[in-house]
Design an enzyme around this catalytic site. Structure first.
Site, PDB file in Angstrom:
ATOM      1  N   ILE A 136       0.944  -1.164  -0.223  1.00 45.33           N
ATOM      2  CA  ILE A 136       0.396  -0.305  -0.002  1.00 45.33           C
ATOM      3  C   ILE A 136       0.727   1.263   0.224  1.00 45.33           C
ATOM      4  O   ILE A 136       0.624   2.014  -0.369  1.00 45.33           O
ATOM      5  CB  ILE A 136      -1.047  -0.111   1.037  1.00 45.33           C
ATOM      6  N   ASP A 137       1.672   1.341   0.614  1.00 49.78           N
ATOM      7  CA  ASP A 137       3.326   2.198   0.796  1.00 49.78           C
ATOM      8  C   ASP A 137       3.611   2.836  -1.111  1.00 49.78           C
ATOM      9  O   ASP A 137       3.887   3.392  -0.987  1.00 49.78           O
ATOM     10  CB  ASP A 137       4.819   2.099   0.843  1.00 49.78           C
TER      11      ASP A 137
END
Length: 359
Positions: A136-137
């Site tokens: 998700i980063d």
């Protein structure tokens, strides 16, 4: 790789939306080639621990079930944050697990940390490996997008939208703290999409007075509310992290920056009530977005194609609008991809009047 008859697939690291779509894509593409696919449970634990934990995956596992449309990992993941044994010992145990299951290659769905760790296991044990990036980063190097990032952006954007309405009702400035670790991609892109007034990211220093000046500007315009998006990995105004805590594998443990900003802003500026929302793990959940489902399909198909060509020790990537592959060693060498402070995202934020720090 026509001689390869059986491959394994595992998910490693933090979960995200789109993992199940990746698993489905690999299973379908491999099945068409007549290969068997073994789903390894709970990351590398399924191979290094005894008894081995796995299941044979077929098209039927995903053809008439909701799994490919759900977040989380059907197989379970491994993100313990505990000390590991030596690389040599883990490679040996990993290799024994692969040999016991009769695997010809392993597909690893993970971030840059997983590519490094599992890549070393495979290299030490002499096992073919293909990597698929997810996080998700969006900080995995070389690839422009990783599975899970777009879905997390949507979750954050939805939160910013919702906070805007309650902020308006109560004449408040609401802080939304999002994940991202040391990279500001998630914060900035969701702030842009959600039309936030302020966005603070780890890569750009800021001043509390800069935030307050933006709030004064909002107030002067006649608007009685504001939304501030902050990345969990930003430092204090003086350039320090709130905590020096690390988990057992040496990774920094972040959290609380939203509360710090709340206190600092509230002490210096009284025209807005300030409140904090920390999204936490909800950013990893929800149905995967259209883009993440497509990316999962493209990555999964490419990984199987490369294995069929007897390629190994590579990670599939999205670059310049195309699917490609790069050596795992190059991925590890590049390291975490931080937000480019000269990127079009930063330029657009500034051009639209968002305060993003002292830049």
């Amino acid at each position: 790789m026509t001689k390869h008859k059986r491959i394994g697939i595992l998910t490693s690291g933090g979960d995200c939306a789109g993992l199940n779509a990746v698993i489905r894509a690999v299973v379908n593409a491999a099945t068409i080639k007549g290969w068997e696919v073994y789903g390894i449970h709970n990351g590398t634990d399924g191979l290094t621990e005894t008894p081995r934990s796995y299941e044979v995956l077929t098209v039927e596992n995903f053809s008439d079930t909701p799994w490919p449309r759900l977040s989380g990992s059907y197989l379970g993941s491994l993100n313990k944050g505990v000390k590991m044994e030596s690389l040599a010992e883990m490679s040996r145990r990993f290799g024994e697990g692969v040999k016991e299951l009769g695997l010809d290659a392993v597909v690893v769905v993970g971030g840059d940390g997983s590519m490094n760790i599992v890549g070393n296991y495979c290299k030490g044990a002499g096992i073919k490996m293909m990597g698929i990036p997810k996080t998700i980063d969006n900080d995995t190097p070389i690839t422009e997008f990783s599975v899970g990032f777009n879905s997390a952006c949507q979750a954050c954007t939805n939160a910013v939208d919702d906070l805007n309405w309650t902020a308006r009702s109560h004449h408040r400035a609401l802080i939304c703290e999002v994940m991202g670790r040391d990279a500001g991609h998630l914060a900035l892109q969701s702030a842009l999409a959600g039309q936030a007034d302020v966005c603070l990211v780890p890569e750009i220093p800021y001043k509390i007075d800069g935030v307050i000046n933006k709030l004064k500007e909002v107030k002067a315009s006649g608007r009685n509310h504001a939304v501030i998006v902050v990345s969990e990995g930003i430092k204090t105004e003086s350039g320090e992290h709130l905590s020096n805590k690390k988990n057992l594998v040496g990774e920094a443990v972040y959290g609380g920056i939203g509360n710090y900003l709340n206190t600092e802003i509230s002490n210096r500026y009284k025209e807005f009530q300030v409140r904090v929302t920390t999204l936490g793990h909800i950013q990893r959940s929800g149905n995967p977005s259209c883009f993440d489902r497509i990316l999962a399909a493209l990555f999964g198909a490419k990984a199987v194609e490369l294995l069929a060509q007897d390629e190994t020790n590579k990670m599939v990537v999205w670059k310049n609008g195309k699917i490609d592959a790069v050596d795992i060693e190059k991925v590890v060498k590049e390291g975490t991809t931080l937000l480019n402070v000269n990127s079009d995202y930063v330029k657009a934020a500034k051009a639209l009047g968002m305060y993003i720090g002292e830049i």
